[in-house]
Scaffold this active site. Structure first.
Site, PDB file in Angstrom:
ATOM      1  N   LYS A   1       0.826  -1.216   0.000  1.00  0.00           N
ATOM      2  CA  LYS A   1       0.000   0.000   0.000  1.00  0.00           C
ATOM      3  C   LYS A   1       0.853   1.256   0.000  1.00  0.00           C
ATOM      4  CE  LYS A   1      -4.334  -1.619   1.849  1.00  0.00           C
ATOM      5  NZ  LYS A   1      -5.338  -1.530   2.898  1.00  0.00           N
TER       6      LYS A   1
ATOM      7  N   LYS B   1      -6.385  -9.723  -5.164  1.00  0.00           N
ATOM      8  CA  LYS B   1      -7.615 -10.089  -4.458  1.00  0.00           C
ATOM      9  C   LYS B   1      -8.760  -9.141  -4.786  1.00  0.00           C
ATOM     10  CE  LYS B   1      -7.891  -7.817   0.018  1.00  0.00           C
ATOM     11  NZ  LYS B   1      -8.213  -7.872   1.416  1.00  0.00           N
TER      12      LYS B   1
ATOM     13  N   LYS C   1     -12.257  -4.219  -1.771  1.00  0.00           N
ATOM     14  CA  LYS C   1     -13.232  -3.156  -1.898  1.00  0.00           C
ATOM     15  C   LYS C   1     -12.599  -1.786  -2.070  1.00  0.00           C
ATOM     16  CE  LYS C   1     -14.052  -3.366   3.028  1.00  0.00           C
ATOM     17  NZ  LYS C   1     -12.829  -2.764   3.534  1.00  0.00           N
TER      18      LYS C   1
HETATM   19  P1  AMP Z   1     -11.221  -5.553   4.433  1.00  0.00           P
HETATM   20  O1  AMP Z   1     -12.049  -5.512   3.203  1.00  0.00           O
HETATM   21  O2  AMP Z   1      -9.768  -5.514   4.072  1.00  0.00           O
HETATM   22  O3  AMP Z   1     -11.628  -4.641   5.507  1.00  0.00           O
HETATM   23  O4  AMP Z   1     -11.449  -7.007   5.022  1.00  0.00           O
HETATM   24  C1  AMP Z   1     -12.524  -7.404   5.843  1.00  0.00           C
HETATM   25  C2  AMP Z   1     -12.455  -8.901   5.980  1.00  0.00           C
HETATM   26  O5  AMP Z   1     -12.762  -9.537   4.742  1.00  0.00           O
HETATM   27  C3  AMP Z   1     -11.079  -9.412   6.381  1.00  0.00           C
HETATM   28  O6  AMP Z   1     -11.222 -10.526   7.209  1.00  0.00           O
HETATM   29  C4  AMP Z   1     -10.465  -9.802   5.059  1.00  0.00           C
HETATM   30  O7  AMP Z   1      -9.470 -10.775   5.193  1.00  0.00           O
HETATM   31  C5  AMP Z   1     -11.677 -10.341   4.318  1.00  0.00           C
HETATM   32  N1  AMP Z   1     -11.513 -10.149   2.880  1.00  0.00           N
HETATM   33  C6  AMP Z   1     -11.445  -8.983   2.210  1.00  0.00           C
HETATM   34  N2  AMP Z   1     -11.307  -9.175   0.886  1.00  0.00           N
HETATM   35  C7  AMP Z   1     -11.279 -10.515   0.712  1.00  0.00           C
HETATM   36  C8  AMP Z   1     -11.156 -11.361  -0.436  1.00  0.00           C
HETATM   37  N3  AMP Z   1     -11.057 -10.885  -1.674  1.00  0.00           N
HETATM   38  N4  AMP Z   1     -11.174 -12.684  -0.232  1.00  0.00           N
HETATM   39  C9  AMP Z   1     -11.298 -13.178   0.996  1.00  0.00           C
HETATM   40  N5  AMP Z   1     -11.422 -12.463   2.117  1.00  0.00           N
HETATM   41  C10 AMP Z   1     -11.412 -11.135   1.984  1.00  0.00           C
END
Ligand code: AMP
Ligand code: TRP
Length: 342
Positions: free
Chosen positions: A112, A196, A199
């Site tokens: 990042k 990945k 969002k």
């Molecule tokens: P974040 O979107 O980074 O705030 O992630 C929130 C939760 O969703 C965390 O536990 C991440 O590891 C999971 N997560 C986010 N994006 C993915 C993805 N593409 N695949 C699997 N888990 C995800």
């Protein structure tokens, strides 16, 4: 009872990756088997360039989607990080236990920071982010942290900091561990299966958002990049696009990606079935989200109560960390008031 803590950052609209990699397990498994807390980690959303109104909007939307996904405020605690001061209080103490080298080694920081640097500067909070995350986890005496595997390194750091703090200053923290869901632990971008489905990125066509209309979901899945070759085999290394679709389908239908591969002889039908499966998985969530949006007072109430409960759990442990590390206990509030009156 096992204490579980996890969080979601309000940096973008929640995606199918968030749901299959994290939220679904929270709602269907974790809240029933454990004493669970689910947190909208809004302070973490300030680590990169942000728009205040958007963060506010996304925080509320994330809370609503967590409830729509099936989290039951009678069973678990749903709250917003910034409503509970203990996170920031503890984060500073843990900064006094962590090292700068440790921070700079974090893979997510390296990725990042490189991206941010291209647009200007890197916020210091991006570097210290994993310490705040460790504070989130350790403040609650958390045993387990269910997260997608992109977060494993951060949970390892929380473990290291807990062990180090306990060794230096006396037993204060439970040493947590990360748990990953079995399938679809990492859902990849449909247009770029090497990265990945996140969002925070804005490559819309490769990302299925939880609130996408069914026809939008279908379009995105049907246009997913697949690999050269026409045979359907499950091989993450040489056929990452195909493997991603098989994993999504498996996660949505409770199947096994390898077995599913054998059931298809072309990409077209696989994509169609995957689109159908995703639409069905998201349908109840979208419906419940709409109901909840019609009743914002309910969501506010859940967050108010959640913050109160969370504060009550975090306060005693963070207070004892303050004493253990050598800070003078704060005089009782009444004594201070008396002194002031004198
Ligand atoms: P974040 O979107 O980074 O705030 O992630 C929130 C939760 O969703 C965390 O536990 C991440 O590891 C999971 N997560 C986010 N994006 C993915 C993805 N593409 N695949 C699997 N888990 C995800
Ligand atoms: N860093 C996590 C992510 O990007 C979000 C998060 C912040 C978190 N604090 C947490 C997850 C505590 C689990 C526990 O996904």
């Amino acid at each position: 009872m096992t204490r579980v803590f996890s969080g979601v950052k309000p940096t973008g609209h929640l995606t199918l990756g968030n749901y299959l990699g994290a939220m679904r397990q929270w709602a269907t498994v974790d809240q029933y088997r454990a004493d669970a807390l689910f947190c909208i980690v809004d302070l973490h959303a300030l680590t990169v360039d942000h728009d205040p109104a958007r963060v506010r909007r996304l925080s509320r939307q994330a809370a609503t989607l967590l409830l729509a996904s099936g989290l039951d405020p009678e069973r678990c605690t749903v709250f917003v990080q910034s409503h509970v001061d203990e996170h920031a209080r503890l984060s500073y103490l843990l900064e006094c236990v962590a090292t700068d080298g440790e921070m700079r080694r974090m893979i997510q920081y390296k990725e990042k920071a490189a991206r941010e640097r291209r647009h200007g500067s890197v916020r210091l909070s991006l570097l210290t982010y994993p310490v705040l995350m460790a504070a989130d986890i350790l403040a609650y005496g958390t045993d387990e942290v269910p997260v997608g595997n992109d977060q494993t390194q951060h949970v390892e750091l929380a473990r290291d900091l807990a062990v180090r703090f306990n060794q230096r200053y006396g037993h204060t923290f439970v040493v947590p561990r990360a748990t990953n869901p079995v399938v679809a632990a990492r859902v990849m971008n449909l247009q770029d299966p090497a990265s990945k489905m996140g969002k925070s990125d804005d490559s819309g066509p490769g990302i299925v958002y939880l609130l996408d209309e069914p026809d939008v979901v279908r379009k995105k899945v049907m246009r997913a990049v697949t690999d050269s070759g026409s045979e359907v085999v499950y091989d993450r290394e040489s056929r990452p696009g195909l493997a991603n679709l098989l994993e999504i389908l498996a996660a949505c239908t409770g199947g096994d990606p390898e077995k599913l591969a054998g059931a298809y002889d072309g990409y077209g039908t696989l994509k169609r079935d995957t689109a159908d499966a995703v639409i069905e998985v998201l349908r109840p969530l979208r419906e419940r989200h709409q109901e909840l949006c019609a009743d914002p007072g309910y969501v506010d109430g859940v967050l108010r109560e959640g913050a109160g409960r969370a504060r009550g759990m975090a306060r005693p442990r963070v207070d004892s960390a303050y004493r253990a590390i050598g800070l003078l206990p704060a005089p009782e509030a009444e004594a201070v008031a008396l002194d002031a009156a004198r």
